[in-house]
Every structure is written in C-alpha cells, then in structure tokens.
Scaffold this active site. Structure first.
Site, short mmCIF file in Angstrom:
data_model
loop_
_atom_site.label_atom_id
_atom_site.label_comp_id
_atom_site.label_asym_id
_atom_site.label_seq_id
_atom_site.Cartn_x
_atom_site.Cartn_y
_atom_site.Cartn_z
N LYS A 138 0.85 -1.20 0.00
CA LYS A 138 0.00 0.00 0.00
C LYS A 138 0.88 1.24 0.00
O LYS A 138 1.82 1.35 0.79
CB LYS A 138 -0.88 0.04 1.25
CG LYS A 138 -2.09 -0.84 1.17
CD LYS A 138 -2.94 -0.56 2.40
CE LYS A 138 -4.17 -1.40 2.45
NZ LYS A 138 -4.93 -1.15 3.67
N GLU A 228 -7.90 -6.05 0.32
CA GLU A 228 -8.72 -5.78 1.51
C GLU A 228 -10.21 -6.02 1.29
O GLU A 228 -11.04 -5.23 1.76
CB GLU A 228 -8.49 -4.32 1.95
CG GLU A 228 -8.66 -4.11 3.43
CD GLU A 228 -8.26 -2.70 3.83
OE1 GLU A 228 -9.16 -1.90 4.05
OE2 GLU A 228 -7.06 -2.41 3.93
N HIS A 243 -7.01 6.46 13.14
CA HIS A 243 -6.88 7.47 12.08
C HIS A 243 -7.63 8.75 12.44
O HIS A 243 -7.15 9.86 12.18
CB HIS A 243 -7.41 6.92 10.74
CG HIS A 243 -6.44 6.00 10.06
ND1 HIS A 243 -6.80 5.17 9.03
CD2 HIS A 243 -5.12 5.78 10.25
CE1 HIS A 243 -5.75 4.49 8.61
NE2 HIS A 243 -4.72 4.83 9.35
#
Ligand code: NAD
Ligand code: ZN
Length: 348
Positions: A138, A228, A243
């Site tokens: 990623k 994912e 996050h």
C-alpha cells in the site's frame, strides 16, 4: 530467514536481518537496466545513505523531505515529481524509499504514479515501517479530509530490513512500531502476544523474533487478500478510531499511538457489549499499559464520530469494526452508521 511475498500481482523478497546498503549495491549491480538511482528520505535519516553507498556507473540523487506525517501530502508529492522531471528520471531508473512509514508511503506513491510506474525499493528504518508499512504494497498520501485518501497498491522490487537502523530510533518511535506488532498478535497470534508481554524488549534477539513474526502474519494475510476485500480488513484493528485521532490531533499523535488507543477503546466497548470476555479485555489493556502506550483518547465521542464518518473505509451506511473475540482471534462486525455513536460511547 528471508521472506517471499507472493501475490497475484507479483513476487518480491524481504531480506531480513541484512545490511541494507550492501544488499542495495548488490541488487543494483545485478540489474543492468537502471541509469539513475534516486533516494527519497527524510531529514532525520538521510545521513544513513552516507559514504558507504558506493555506486559506480550510476548517478545517485537524493531528495530529502522534512521528517513527519505532515510531509505525507500532495504538495510534497508534487515537489518530488517536479524534481524527478528536472533531473530527467525515466522508467529505467530506480527509486529508493529510505525512512519510516511516511517516506515509504510517499515515495511508494511517487514510484507508482511517476510515468505510470518506476521500480522502487523499500529500506524501512523505523520499527513501524519494518513490521507494517513496508510490507503489503500500500502506498498513500493524506489530504485535508483524511489519511491515505490518495494512494495505490504497488509492489516494491525488494524490501531490505537492517536492524542496525533501530539503534538510533527514539523510544517513542520504538513504541509507535511496537503498537503495530501488538495489533498483529491480537489479530492472529496468541504466542506472539505472550512473547511481547513476557519478554525484555531491550533484548535485540527478541526484537528480531517479534519483527519476523509480525512480518509473517502480515504476509500471510496480504497474500490471501491483497485488496482488503475480506481478511485484510483485520489489519485495520484499532485503525478506524486511530486514524480519526491522528487527524483530530493535526497529526501530532503518532500513528501507532492512535492505533493503541483505538485497540483499547474497541476492546473496552466490545467487552461492555458482551462480545469480548473480561480476560481478553484486561490482557489488551495490560500489554498496552506495560509498554507505556495510551489507552484513552482526549476527544469527545461526537468529534470522533464525525471524523470516522469521513473515513474512506466506510461503505454506504455501514462501517466494518474489527474487535478481538479472544487474543489471536479478531472478528469483523458490520455496524450501521446510525448505531456508531452509541457504540463509541461504550468505548470511552
Ligand atoms: P515516520 O516515517 O514519520 O517515522 C517516525 C519518526 O522516526 C520520524 O521522525 C523519522 O524521521 C524517525 N526515524 C525513522 N527511522 C529512524 C531511525 N532509524 N533513527 C532515528 N529516527 C528515525 O513514521 P512511521 O511511524 O515510521 O510510519 C507512520 C506512517 O506509516 C503513517 O503515515 C502511516 O499511515 C503509515 N503506515 C502505512 C502502512 C501501509 O501499509 N502502507 C501501514 C502502517 C502505517
Ligand atoms: Zn497502522
């Protein structure tokens, strides 16, 4: 001891416990096609490239970004692209990401988009980058609206893990990375959890074992589900809240600390809702506390809630929350957004 990552897209090797610059020299020497080598690094670790990087027949360029999450943005990305153009980098060149997860994510995204893709190598220097961000393909940059909103899946040609870099890593950054190894253990490996909680983490051999096992766990998951769609979502344990906290703190809260709070909050909430048993909940709090990682955030549930709704990982009216049923066994709970605020209140 090396590890191969074998996804449907490609295969690459993670050189474990190597001397990164030596391996890099050998790798480059074995590939005749590269002309220029461009090292993207940050202001804390750029000295690692130093004089020991000896490359005949190649032009070596270095682009140094300011250290820290705030550099993982579109302005820095664009400056690097302009720099590559100015030195006439083309598809026959090689980009090296030397640094923590910020450099890795940013340089990886540059490599994946510049001229539709240039080869790149990851040399992670932080614990977090070794166990997590350099593994799994990623790449990303942040925008004002959230973390990693622009990005791609792009494989490096190789990853060189050199434990010598950890010697200069500040304690806070060590704990930042440890948080992701704790996450890996709670998701998949009770034995790793016991090793982390019982061991003296000043012991280098123990750290090597922990890093190796954390990489193996991530490898096993991404090989089965790179994009994912299912199992890889487990790696997001602690991340939805993490996050949001990072963003609310204007990125002064390090990623792993946000994840630690996220893991603690979710485990607490699911324990209170009767989906996680008391022993699991207490063990999660214990491993975080023992390692001086935070277990409580300092923002209101309403702030967290509105930040989470902006997360790219929510799908329509639903959001997938990862919680531990037991240590080593995490589950995915699909939650209706209308119930999310209530859920967050259980987590406080
Ligand atoms: P970072 O790159 O900002 O590094 C943390 C700090 O440590 C920086 O100040 C850096 O300069 C310094 N540092 C790094 N190595 C050092 C060394 N050997 N000696 C001294 N100082 C050193 O942050 P990070 O914690 O490495 O990574 C966090 C980033 O990784 C976040 O942006 C996160 O979103 C991303 N991430 C990505 C993935 C992925 O799958 N791509 C996974 C997890 C995290
Ligand atoms: Zn993470």
């Amino acid at each position: 001891m090396d590890i191969f990552i074998n996804t449907t897209q490609s295969k690459y090797k993670i050189y474990l416990d190597c001397i990164a610059l030596k391996n890099l020299n050998e790798f480059i020497a074995s590939k005749k096609e590269y002309k220029n080598i461009i090292v993207i690094t940050d202001s804390n670790v750029d000295h690692f490239i130093g004089n020991s990087f000896n490359l005949k027949n190649y032009k070596l360029y270095k682009y140094v970004i300011e250290a820290g999450e705030k550099s993982k943005n579109i302005e820095t990305y664009y400056k690097i692209i302009r720099y590559l153009t100015s030195i006439k980098v083309d598809r026959h060149d090689l980009i090296i990401a030397l640094g923590g997860g910020v450099v890795g994510d940013l340089a990886g995204f540059v490599a994946s988009t510049y001229m539709r893709g240039v080869d790149y190598i990851q040399i992670p220097t932080s614990l977090l980058a070794m166990v997590d961000s350099s593994i799994g393909s990623k790449t990303a940059i942040n925008t004002e609206d959230g973390k990693n909103l622009i990005g791609s899946f792009y494989n490096p040609r190789a990853v060189f893990i050199d434990f010598a870099y950890l010697k200069t890593l500040p304690q806070k950054e060590f704990l930042n990375g440890l948080s992701e190894t704790i996450k890996a253990s709670i998701i998949k490996d009770r034995k790793l959890f016991e090793l982390i909680i019982e061991s003296d983490l000043n012991n280098e051999e123990i750290i090597k074992k922990i890093v190796k096992r954390s990489i193996e766990i991530k490898k096993e998951i991404v090989e089965r589900d790179l994009k994912e769609t299912k199992e890889r979502q487990l790696l997001n344990f602690g991340h939805t809240i993490g996050h949001a906290l990072e963003k609310l703190s204007d990125y002064t809260l390090p990623h792993g600390y946000g994840v630690a709070i996220g893991m603690a909050m979710i485990t607490r909430g699911y324990y209170r809702m009767g989906k996680t048993d008391e022993k699991t909940y207490k063990r999660v709090e214990e491993i975080l506390r023992k390692n001086h990682l935070p277990t409580h955030g300092s923002y209101s549930t309403e702030d967290l809630y509105s930040e989470i709704l902006k997360d790219k990982k929510s799908n329509g009216n639903k959001i997938n929350i990862i919680y531990p049923k037991l240590i080593g066994d995490c589950r995915i709970d699909t939650v209706d957004k209308s119930n999310l605020l209530k859920l967050l209140k259980h987590c406080l």
